[in-house]
Structures are given as structure tokens and as C-alpha cells.
Design an enzyme around this catalytic site. Sequence first.
Site, PDB file in Angstrom:
ATOM      1  CE  LYS A  29      -3.817  -2.365   2.343  1.00 32.30           C
ATOM      2  NZ  LYS A  29      -4.499  -2.506   1.200  1.00 32.30           N
ATOM      3  CB  CYS A  30       4.115   1.796  -0.491  1.00 37.49           C
ATOM      4  SG  CYS A  30       5.781   3.012  -0.641  1.00 37.49           S
ATOM      5  N   GLY A  31       3.055   4.257  -2.038  1.00 43.00           N
ATOM      6  CA  GLY A  31       3.174   4.983  -3.157  1.00 43.00           C
ATOM      7  C   GLY A  31       4.273   4.446  -4.533  1.00 43.00           C
TER       8      GLY A  31
END
Length: 167
Positions: A40-42
Site C-alpha cells: 500500500k505504498c506510493g
Amino acid sequence: MATQSKKTLYDFTVKDAKGNDVDLSVYKGKVVLIVNVASKCGLTNNSYDELNQIYLKYKEKGFEILAFPCNQFGQQEPGTNEEIVDFVCTKFKSEFPIFDKIDVNGENAAPVYEFLKTGFYGILGGDIQWNFSKFLVDKNGQPVDCYYPTTSPLTVERDIQKLLGLL
């Protein structure tokens, strides 16, 4: 008095995503890129896309990627191991191994990460800074370089080629 030999990546045993022990000596003689990953990281989409490209291009030439999920940065890897593997293999079609979720910093940091960070304190400030930090390990099991999370995996390709003897 016997001299203690230098540690290598091959001295460590880790858990795979199913909880089974994996002796990292199975990667002996390969160039390995080790990455702490998060779903769920950019940086997730671009990083996995590029890691897949590099893996598919060099896996038959003696290259391996080892992905270690980590939830220490912004709680961006909250799922179970099963959910993480499903996400990575379904969304990104990744074929490289995904291991057990670990800590990369602090008192519970995985020993393999303590080993990887040794020698890179000036670059890393002693700790991994964020998701998708990368360590390049040579065929002898020695870390030879580390890369910031924002370093594109494709940028590392030339260093991989050198270690594989392709340049």
C-alpha cells in the site's frame, strides 16, 4: 587460533510466506537483489512493475530477487502473508519469492537485514529509511551496493549486468 570466516548471505535461514525455513545458501552463486516491500505504498506499482521486468530478463542468467514484506513504514503492509502473496502474484504476476513479513529496523530486525545494513551506515544512516530499499548481493553472498527506495529498479540493471558478467 582459528580465524572466523566472513559472514555471507548464505549463512542465514529465513521463513518463506508459508512459514517454512529457507536456507539462503540455495542462492549460492547467484546475483541477488533483496527488497523490503509493501502493498500500500506510493512506490508499490512502479517498483513491482520494474522488479518484474528485471527478474524476467535475468532470472535465467543467475539472478534472483528476494522480497521481504515489512509493515514498519506507515503501516503500508498490513495484510497476512497469504494476502500479500495473493496481491503480488495476482496484481503484478510476480514470480520471484516473497518471504515472511519481517522488521528491517529495531530490536526485532531480521538478522539477515542486520547483516545487509552492516557497512552501509553512512548511506542509510544505520537504518532502512522506507519501503523498497534495495540491496545488491554478489555471487559470493556479499552485499556490494544499496539503493534508496526512490531509486528505480531499472536504474540498478547496469550493476546487475556487471555482477552477472554481462558487461
